[in-house]
Design a protein around this motif. Structure first.
Motif, mmCIF file in Angstrom:
data_model
loop_
_atom_site.group_PDB
_atom_site.id
_atom_site.type_symbol
_atom_site.label_atom_id
_atom_site.label_comp_id
_atom_site.label_asym_id
_atom_site.label_seq_id
_atom_site.Cartn_x
_atom_site.Cartn_y
_atom_site.Cartn_z
ATOM 1 N N PHE A 1 9.805 -45.733 43.120
ATOM 2 C CA PHE A 1 10.009 -44.426 42.506
ATOM 3 C C PHE A 1 8.694 -43.637 42.439
ATOM 4 O O PHE A 1 8.681 -42.418 42.632
ATOM 5 N N SER A 2 7.585 -44.324 42.190
ATOM 6 C CA SER A 2 6.284 -43.642 42.172
ATOM 7 C C SER A 2 5.914 -43.136 43.564
ATOM 8 O O SER A 2 5.311 -42.072 43.711
ATOM 9 N N ALA A 3 6.272 -43.912 44.600
ATOM 10 C CA ALA A 3 6.005 -43.493 45.978
ATOM 11 C C ALA A 3 6.788 -42.241 46.336
ATOM 12 O O ALA A 3 6.395 -41.484 47.234
ATOM 13 N N GLY A 4 7.907 -42.014 45.648
ATOM 14 C CA GLY A 4 8.635 -40.770 45.840
ATOM 15 C C GLY A 4 8.070 -39.644 45.020
ATOM 16 O O GLY A 4 7.924 -38.514 45.496
ATOM 17 N N PHE A 5 7.689 -39.939 43.782
ATOM 18 C CA PHE A 5 7.261 -38.887 42.859
ATOM 19 C C PHE A 5 5.921 -38.269 43.257
ATOM 20 O O PHE A 5 5.795 -37.045 43.358
ATOM 21 N N THR A 6 4.914 -39.107 43.493
ATOM 22 C CA THR A 6 3.543 -38.606 43.613
ATOM 23 C C THR A 6 3.350 -37.626 44.776
ATOM 24 O O THR A 6 2.846 -36.513 44.565
ATOM 25 N N PRO A 7 3.718 -37.963 46.031
ATOM 26 C CA PRO A 7 3.470 -37.000 47.111
ATOM 27 C C PRO A 7 4.312 -35.732 46.992
ATOM 28 O O PRO A 7 3.844 -34.646 47.363
ATOM 29 N N VAL A 8 5.552 -35.840 46.498
ATOM 30 C CA VAL A 8 6.380 -34.641 46.334
ATOM 31 C C VAL A 8 5.765 -33.736 45.273
ATOM 32 O O VAL A 8 5.697 -32.511 45.433
ATOM 33 N N PHE A 9 5.277 -34.330 44.181
ATOM 34 C CA PHE A 9 4.612 -33.564 43.124
ATOM 35 C C PHE A 9 3.366 -32.869 43.685
ATOM 36 O O PHE A 9 3.143 -31.672 43.460
ATOM 37 N N GLN A 10 2.546 -33.620 44.428
ATOM 38 C CA GLN A 10 1.314 -33.043 44.981
ATOM 39 C C GLN A 10 1.606 -31.917 45.967
ATOM 40 O O GLN A 10 0.893 -30.907 46.012
ATOM 41 N N ALA A 11 2.667 -32.073 46.768
ATOM 42 C CA ALA A 11 3.006 -31.056 47.769
ATOM 43 C C ALA A 11 3.576 -29.797 47.132
ATOM 44 O O ALA A 11 3.587 -28.727 47.761
ATOM 45 N N THR A 12 4.037 -29.892 45.892
ATOM 46 C CA THR A 12 4.616 -28.738 45.203
ATOM 47 C C THR A 12 3.541 -27.811 44.649
ATOM 48 O O THR A 12 3.741 -26.596 44.582
ATOM 49 N N ILE A 13 2.398 -28.350 44.271
ATOM 50 C CA ILE A 13 1.373 -27.560 43.585
ATOM 51 C C ILE A 13 0.882 -26.373 44.417
ATOM 52 O O ILE A 13 0.696 -25.281 43.876
ATOM 53 N N PRO A 14 0.663 -26.509 45.755
ATOM 54 C CA PRO A 14 0.221 -25.325 46.518
ATOM 55 C C PRO A 14 1.228 -24.176 46.494
ATOM 56 O O PRO A 14 0.849 -23.021 46.734
ATOM 57 N N ASP A 15 2.499 -24.461 46.236
ATOM 58 C CA ASP A 15 3.491 -23.388 46.104
ATOM 59 C C ASP A 15 3.354 -22.672 44.766
ATOM 60 O O ASP A 15 3.772 -21.522 44.629
ATOM 61 N N ILE A 16 2.780 -23.361 43.777
ATOM 62 C CA ILE A 16 2.611 -22.791 42.441
ATOM 63 C C ILE A 16 1.294 -22.027 42.341
ATOM 64 O O ILE A 16 1.240 -20.920 41.810
ATOM 65 N N VAL A 17 0.214 -22.629 42.843
ATOM 66 C CA VAL A 17 -1.124 -22.021 42.816
ATOM 67 C C VAL A 17 -1.495 -21.693 44.256
ATOM 68 O O VAL A 17 -1.915 -22.561 45.010
ATOM 69 N N THR A 18 -1.316 -20.431 44.635
ATOM 70 C CA THR A 18 -1.437 -20.053 46.051
ATOM 71 C C THR A 18 -2.840 -19.602 46.445
ATOM 72 O O THR A 18 -3.176 -19.621 47.631
ATOM 73 N N ASP A 19 -3.673 -19.199 45.482
ATOM 74 C CA ASP A 19 -5.039 -18.779 45.809
ATOM 75 C C ASP A 19 -5.877 -20.011 46.156
ATOM 76 O O ASP A 19 -5.858 -21.009 45.427
ATOM 77 N N GLN A 20 -6.633 -19.929 47.265
ATOM 78 C CA GLN A 20 -7.359 -21.102 47.752
ATOM 79 C C GLN A 20 -8.422 -21.569 46.771
ATOM 80 O O GLN A 20 -8.569 -22.777 46.529
ATOM 81 N N ASP A 21 -9.195 -20.635 46.181
ATOM 82 C CA ASP A 21 -10.235 -21.034 45.229
ATOM 83 C C ASP A 21 -9.619 -21.678 43.988
ATOM 84 O O ASP A 21 -10.132 -22.675 43.470
ATOM 85 N N GLU A 22 -8.523 -21.091 43.509
ATOM 86 C CA GLU A 22 -7.855 -21.663 42.348
ATOM 87 C C GLU A 22 -7.266 -23.035 42.679
ATOM 88 O O GLU A 22 -7.304 -23.959 41.859
ATOM 89 N N TYR A 23 -6.734 -23.181 43.898
ATOM 90 C CA TYR A 23 -6.163 -24.463 44.295
ATOM 91 C C TYR A 23 -7.249 -25.538 44.387
ATOM 92 O O TYR A 23 -7.018 -26.699 44.045
ATOM 93 N N THR A 24 -8.456 -25.162 44.822
ATOM 94 C CA THR A 24 -9.563 -26.116 44.860
ATOM 95 C C THR A 24 -9.883 -26.606 43.455
ATOM 96 O O THR A 24 -10.162 -27.788 43.235
#
Length: 480
Positions: free
Chosen positions: A135-158
């Motif tokens: 379940f963690s192997a499903g949660f972690t990468p999907v969660f990480q891949a979602t964040i760039p859709d939420i924070v779209t500015d490159q400096d803020e994403y860094t």
């Protein structure tokens, strides 16, 4: 009469500078959606840290002197789940709502950890640890891949990536202390229940936010095509092949730290358990220092030189361990290892985001999660076996050489001129698949094709052009 100009108090100046820097680092938390997701991540990590300690104590209760072997097998099962399961969830997440998937996985993880206090056999540990990490192997990468859709500015994403790194480091530093304090008041079984509560709180925070809608571009793709898509993108992108080599650097150094720190400090140096914690804290401190300073550095420096520098710092630190240092130098080497790891790991999300289309992010993040854990699956047992068979000095030398050769490989396969905008050639072709009318699909219709995305036979003329390039369905190889 000349007036004497008052000089600013250097302490006040330093304080103001630090406060403004903190505000800058934590500015992504002004985004309410990301703030809640970051809260979910921190709570989930804190709970997981408690379970890590409790699991070691449970193994000791059930296996006594063989607890180390039980814990080692459980760790191996965790790596196997991460390697083979993550790509499956990367494919699943492309077809179902991400928020519902993440909430479901959090609830399932809570259900597993609250069962752990009631097990009575060693084999039950293996089964539940494997299921939990599925379940963690499903949660972690999907969660990480979602964040760039939420924070779209490159400096803020860094900055987001630095905050994520800080969260992991704080979990490594604080969870053992929290667990030690709680165990003085209650039995370790309660730590599992607290982790269950943490996962439920994490699910509640994820449920409270709305994710941006994605275009569905996967009509007609088979499940296996979606499972392997992330790997195909990853292994055809030069910068990501460099990242894979750097992942082996990280796992070589990290395995030496995690597996052999206690052996080195207790057996070779003859020091107490408190010094084991202090040495590991030094690595966490190095990682945190870099995580705090990296966002400002990456405004003017590309990820490649930063990550390669981290690779060589890590490699040389491991090799330097072969001189069998005293405690003072060991603390410095572990601090440098932590700094080198953070230099590599913090920009990873940024690297993955610029290397794929938006809809391919879950698959690519899952591929990175899986491939990086292949490296850990190799180096964890190697570090332990080498320490026993040829001694700690030999283990430092072998893993240091693996790390330095991997860093050199990363430097060679990751082009110095790493341009996003590339000229490339499209051969003339005629085929059918689901598509939107983007820059690669400009053609006439007869009226029967229906709303987008739709599937019909359409031509692609021979074309030479340039644009921001990533490997996808219409760009199946990296141009020379």
């Amino acid at each position: 009469m000349n007036k004497v100009k008052s000089r600013p108090d250097p302490y006040i100046t330093l304080l103001v500078t630090w406060e403004s820097y903190q505000l800058s680092i934590f500015s992504p938390l002004r985004n309410d959606t990301y703030q809640r997701l970051f809260g979910a991540q921190v709570i989930s990590l804190a709970g997981t840290g408690l379970t890590t300690i409790a699991l070691a104590l449970l193994a000791h209760d059930l296996a006594g002197g063989s607890a180390g072997q039980v814990h080692g097998i459980a760790l191996g099962l965790k790596m196997i789940a991460y390697v083979f399961i993550a790509p499956l969830f990367g494919a699943i997440s492309q077809k179902i709502p991400r928020r519902g998937l993440l909430v479901t996985l959090d609830i399932l993880r809570a259900c597993v950890v609250v069962v752990l206090p009631f097990i009575t056999e060693i084999w039950q540990i293996y089964v539940l640890v494997f299921v939990l990490n599925v379940f963690s192997a499903g949660f972690t990468p999907v969660f990480q891949a979602t964040i760039p859709d939420i924070v779209t500015d490159q400096d803020e994403y860094t900055k987001v990536l630095s905050l994520s790194r800080l969260a992991y480091d704080l979990e490594n530093l604080l969870s053992p202390m929290m667990a030690a304090a709680l165990i003085t008041l209650m039995t370790f079984d309660v730590l599992f229940l607290m982790n269950g509560v943490a996962f439920i709180l994490s699910a509640s925070l994820v449920l409270s936010v709305t994710f941006p809608r994605r275009k569905d571009t996967f009509h007609g793709e088979s499940f296996w095509t979606r499972v392997t898509k992330g790997m195909r993108i990853y292994l055809k992108t030069p910068r990501l092949k460099g990242l894979l080599a750097l992942s082996l650097v990280v796992s070589s150094a990290g395995a030496m730290q995690i597996v052999n720190t206690v052996v080195y400090v207790r057996s070779h140096l003859g020091l107490t358990d408190e010094w084991v914690a202090i040495v590991l804290a030094a690595a966490g401190a190095g990682s945190m220092v870099v995580a705090l300073t990296l966002p400002s550095i990456l405004k003017s420096v590309q990820p490649r030189p930063c990550m390669l520098a981290g690779g060589f710092i890590l490699s040389l630190s491991v090799l330097a361990g072969a001189i069998m240092p005293g405690i003072g130098l060991l603390l410095l080497l572990w601090f440098l290892m932590g700094a080198g790891m953070s230099m590599i790991l913090t920009p990873v999300g940024r690297l993955l985001t610029i290397s794929c289309r938006e809809n391919d992010r879950p698959a690519l993040f899952a591929a990175q999660f899986s491939l990086s854990h292949v490296c850990w699956l190799l180096t964890y047992p190697l570090a332990g076996w080498l320490g026993v068979q040829i001694g700690l000095m030999g283990a430092f030398i072998v893993l240091g050489l693996v790390a330095i050769l991997s860093a050199v490989a990363a430097m060679l396969v990751w082009p110095r001129q790493d341009f996003d905008h590339l000229e490339h050639t499209h051969s003339e072709t005629n085929h059918g698949h689901y598509h939107y009318h983007d820059k690669h699909h400009q053609h006439q219709h007869e009226g029967w094709e229906g709303p987008e995305p739709h599937n019909h036979e359409h031509p692609h003329p021979h074309l030479i052009h340039s644009h921001d390039f990533v490997v996808d369905d219409h760009h199946t190889y990296w141009p020379k």
